[in-house]
Design a protein around this motif. Structure first.
Motif, PDB file in Angstrom:
ATOM      1  N   GLU A 136       3.912   2.889  13.616  1.00  8.42           N
ATOM      2  CA  GLU A 136       4.520   3.846  12.689  1.00  8.42           C
ATOM      3  C   GLU A 136       5.877   4.270  13.249  1.00  8.42           C
ATOM      4  O   GLU A 136       5.943   4.921  14.301  1.00  8.42           O
ATOM      5  CB  GLU A 136       3.615   5.060  12.483  1.00  8.42           C
ATOM      6  N   GLU A 168       4.931  -2.231  10.167  1.00  8.75           N
ATOM      7  CA  GLU A 168       3.867  -1.761   9.276  1.00  8.75           C
ATOM      8  C   GLU A 168       2.893  -0.902  10.082  1.00  8.75           C
ATOM      9  O   GLU A 168       2.430  -1.306  11.149  1.00  8.75           O
ATOM     10  CB  GLU A 168       3.126  -2.959   8.670  1.00  8.75           C
ATOM     11  N   ARG A 169       2.600   0.286   9.579  1.00  8.08           N
ATOM     12  CA  ARG A 169       1.723   1.182  10.343  1.00  8.08           C
ATOM     13  C   ARG A 169       0.251   0.802  10.231  1.00  8.08           C
ATOM     14  O   ARG A 169      -0.564   1.189  11.081  1.00  8.08           O
ATOM     15  CB  ARG A 169       1.927   2.628   9.899  1.00  8.08           C
ATOM     16  N   ILE A 206      11.202  -1.445   7.223  1.00  5.03           N
ATOM     17  CA  ILE A 206      10.126  -0.479   7.475  1.00  5.03           C
ATOM     18  C   ILE A 206       9.215  -0.438   6.252  1.00  5.03           C
ATOM     19  O   ILE A 206       9.590   0.052   5.196  1.00  5.03           O
ATOM     20  CB  ILE A 206      10.677   0.936   7.767  1.00  5.03           C
ATOM     21  N   GLY A 207       8.033  -1.000   6.412  1.00  5.45           N
ATOM     22  CA  GLY A 207       7.079  -1.069   5.311  1.00  5.45           C
ATOM     23  C   GLY A 207       6.956  -2.494   4.806  1.00  5.45           C
ATOM     24  O   GLY A 207       7.969  -3.150   4.535  1.00  5.45           O
ATOM     25  N   PRO A 239       7.857   9.747  -1.195  1.00  3.53           N
ATOM     26  CA  PRO A 239       7.573   9.235   0.141  1.00  3.53           C
ATOM     27  C   PRO A 239       7.120  10.339   1.086  1.00  3.53           C
ATOM     28  O   PRO A 239       7.461  11.511   0.903  1.00  3.53           O
ATOM     29  CB  PRO A 239       8.914   8.646   0.590  1.00  3.53           C
ATOM     30  N   LEU A 275      14.647   0.651   4.493  1.00  2.00           N
ATOM     31  CA  LEU A 275      13.470   1.501   4.321  1.00  2.00           C
ATOM     32  C   LEU A 275      12.727   1.106   3.050  1.00  2.00           C
ATOM     33  O   LEU A 275      13.289   1.149   1.957  1.00  2.00           O
ATOM     34  CB  LEU A 275      13.889   2.973   4.236  1.00  2.00           C
ATOM     35  N   LEU A 304       9.197  10.478   8.733  1.00  2.00           N
ATOM     36  CA  LEU A 304      10.188   9.470   9.141  1.00  2.00           C
ATOM     37  C   LEU A 304      11.568   9.836   8.629  1.00  2.00           C
ATOM     38  O   LEU A 304      12.564   9.723   9.357  1.00  2.00           O
ATOM     39  CB  LEU A 304       9.773   8.090   8.631  1.00  2.00           C
ATOM     40  N   CYS A 342      10.149   4.410  -2.378  1.00  2.00           N
ATOM     41  CA  CYS A 342      10.690   5.510  -1.568  1.00  2.00           C
ATOM     42  C   CYS A 342      12.061   5.933  -2.074  1.00  2.00           C
ATOM     43  O   CYS A 342      12.525   7.034  -1.770  1.00  2.00           O
ATOM     44  CB  CYS A 342      10.749   5.133  -0.093  1.00  2.00           C
ATOM     45  N   THR A 363       9.222   2.245   2.504  1.00  2.00           N
ATOM     46  CA  THR A 363       7.977   2.906   2.903  1.00  2.00           C
ATOM     47  C   THR A 363       7.090   3.297   1.726  1.00  2.00           C
ATOM     48  O   THR A 363       5.966   3.756   1.927  1.00  2.00           O
ATOM     49  CB  THR A 363       8.286   4.170   3.721  1.00  2.00           C
ATOM     50  N   GLY A 401       1.034  -3.879   2.881  1.00  2.00           N
ATOM     51  CA  GLY A 401       1.165  -2.584   2.226  1.00  2.00           C
ATOM     52  C   GLY A 401       0.250  -2.442   1.025  1.00  2.00           C
ATOM     53  O   GLY A 401      -0.957  -2.717   1.101  1.00  2.00           O
TER      54      GLY A 401
END
Length: 492
Positions: A225, A182-183, A158-159, A422, A244, A426, A460, A246, A189
């Motif tokens: 996301e 990735e959002r 995630i990220g 962070p 994770l 989430l 994070c 993020t 990123g």
């Protein structure tokens, strides 16, 4: 390593940059390479020290000392001196997945702890690293190397920032199927949207590495996301493990009078919109053109705001720094091999000096009030100088100095005061345990969170830090994740 007498014979040499007055006209990278012969000479300065502190990455006095990913610096310095470029690249890739990134944007804690730096200018490690990586791309030595076998295990990362990319690269290398969520609309990123193009070119440098990762089997899912577009229940059900990465993207605010006025933005919103506009070839960004700009914060992000504002064509620029100006040489309480806290002009300040005549930083200065016009837009920033004094607990705190008040004209204010940790939605959805600073709670070196099979790495977990620390943690989390999945691991 290198030439036994190299550090005695040769002086430190850095490559020239494109002149500030020229480079502010575009968004191109401006750092140049030394000729190959000069680079070999610089490699010769590596002095065969008994203990090479340059690659013994650790933390001293809260700052990185030496390379956090333990780059084998003396070894590839020696190889460059001998003209063995491909071997140097192989050595570099043993510890660093993406040396073309660190070679451009890492502040080089390795140089701060170079043994030669005790009484001479240190070896030009960062420039040599960057040259090795770029040579690898130019010669076609860097190419996709998909794993020969697959484990059948699936991992969600995630990220897609520095930690996420390193974790993904390592986990894919060992044969797991890796999906990176990735959002944003593009992967990368911080590397894609947090660092301006003139420091790290997105198409020529970032995207080419992302393309290699995709060729190797890493899957990128953008505009997604987790916790919003993809429920966490589905994530935990569909993947054998989760990492994770993020980042620490919650910005520090400045809640003083007038904060609600139009024209006050967080630095990362400003930088992200600018880079996206360049990549999308549109005009949808926060512009500094023709404006008096005040940047609050003296770190790297603040410097990036300086360089970006100047390229927009700002009318004037002031950068507020609450800390005192560092000394020109190491202070007595800042000995080698600590990171040298000394005064320097970074690229943004050089450009501001070229355009406006001086370093734009106002040291020991803070904002006390934002003043608006009749339309609710920012028109001025009230400031005061501070003096650092100890309180009753022995802590240093800034106290306003009467009679030092100023009013600065401003139609654009950028808040670049760092990050608090962070974002929490989430983590709330996962129900994951956090530490006192709101970071994901996971022991360094283990990276395991309170949820079995879920790991955390990078900002994070540790808080805002250097990209090279994110590399360290992404690689470490991949190793622990592989161990969890397979019961054993060969990852470094």
């Amino acid at each position: 390593m290198g030439k036994p007498t190299g550090f005695i014979e040769f002086l430190r040499e850095l490559p020239s940059d494109v002149a500030p007055s020229d480079r502010i006209r575009n968004w191109d990278e401006f750092h140049l390479h030394l000729p190959e012969e000069n680079l070999r000479t610089q490699g010769a300065r590596c002095m065969d020290c008994g203990i090479p502190f340059c690659h013994t990455g650790t933390v001293i006095s809260g700052m990185a000392s030496g390379c956090p990913i333990n780059n084998l610096i003396p070894e590839w310095n020696d190889l460059i001196y001998r003209g063995l470029w491909k071997e140097a690249l192989d050595r570099l890739h043993k510890t660093n997945n993406f040396p073309e990134f660190t070679g451009r944007v890492c502040p080089a804690p390795c140089e701060g702890s170079c043994v030669l730096g005790i009484n001479n200018p240190p070896v030009t490690i960062k420039n040599i690293e960057n040259a090795i990586a770029d040579k690898g791309w130019e010669e076609g030595w860097i190419k996709a190397e998909p794993p020969t076998k697959r484990t059948g295990k699936t991992v969600a990362v995630i990220g897609s920032g520095p930690a996420g990319l390193c974790a993904a690269a390592q986990l894919n290398k060992t044969g797991h199927w890796v999906t990176v969520f990735e959002r944003a609309d593009r992967p990368g990123g911080l590397l894609m949207y947090g660092i301006p193009n003139m420091k790290l070119d997105k198409e020529k440098v970032v995207k080419r590495r992302l393309d290699i990762l995709e060729e190797e089997g890493v899957k990128f899912v953008c505009n997604t996301e987790v916790g919003k577009d993809l429920p966490v229940e589905n994530l935990l059900k569909e993947f054998d493990a989760v990492v994770l990465c993020t980042g620490a993207t919650k910005p520090r605010d400045l809640p003083i009078e007038g904060r609600e006025l139009q024209g006050i933005h967080f630095a990362m919103d400003f930088l992200t919109a600018n880079t996206k506009a360049i990549l999308d070839n549109n005009n949808s960004f926060i512009t500094a053109e023709g404006k008096d700009v005040v940047i609050i914060g003296g770190g790297d992000t603040g410097t990036d705001c300086v360089g970006t504002s100047i390229r927009h064509g700002c009318n004037s620029l002031v950068q507020l720094e609450i800390m005192p100006q560092p000394p020109s040489e190491r202070a007595a309480d800042n000995p080698w091999p600590e990171w040298p806290k000394v005064y320097k002009m970074d690229y943004g300040q050089e450009e501001a000096a070229a355009k406006f005549g001086d370093d734009p930083r106002a040291y020991t200065t803070t904002a006390t009030k934002f003043e608006g016009d009749e339309n609710g837009k920012i028109k001025a920033v009230h400031t005061v100088q501070v003096q650092w004094e100890k309180n009753e607990k022995g802590q240093f705190i800034p106290k306003h100095v009467p009679g030092t008040e100023k009013v600065l004209p401003a139609q654009l204010v950028l808040l670049a005061m760092g990050f608090l940790g962070p974002e929490q939605p989430l983590l709330d959805a996962l129900g994951i345990e956090r530490d006192q600073r709101s970071n994901v709670k996971a022991e360094y070196g283990k990276y395991s969170t309170s949820i079995p099979g879920v790991f955390a790495a990078g900002d994070c977990r540790r808080g805002q830090s250097l990209i090279v620390w994110a590399f360290n943690e992404g690689r470490g989390a991949a190793r622990e994740c592989d161990l969890y999945l397979m019961g054993a691991t060969d990852l470094p």
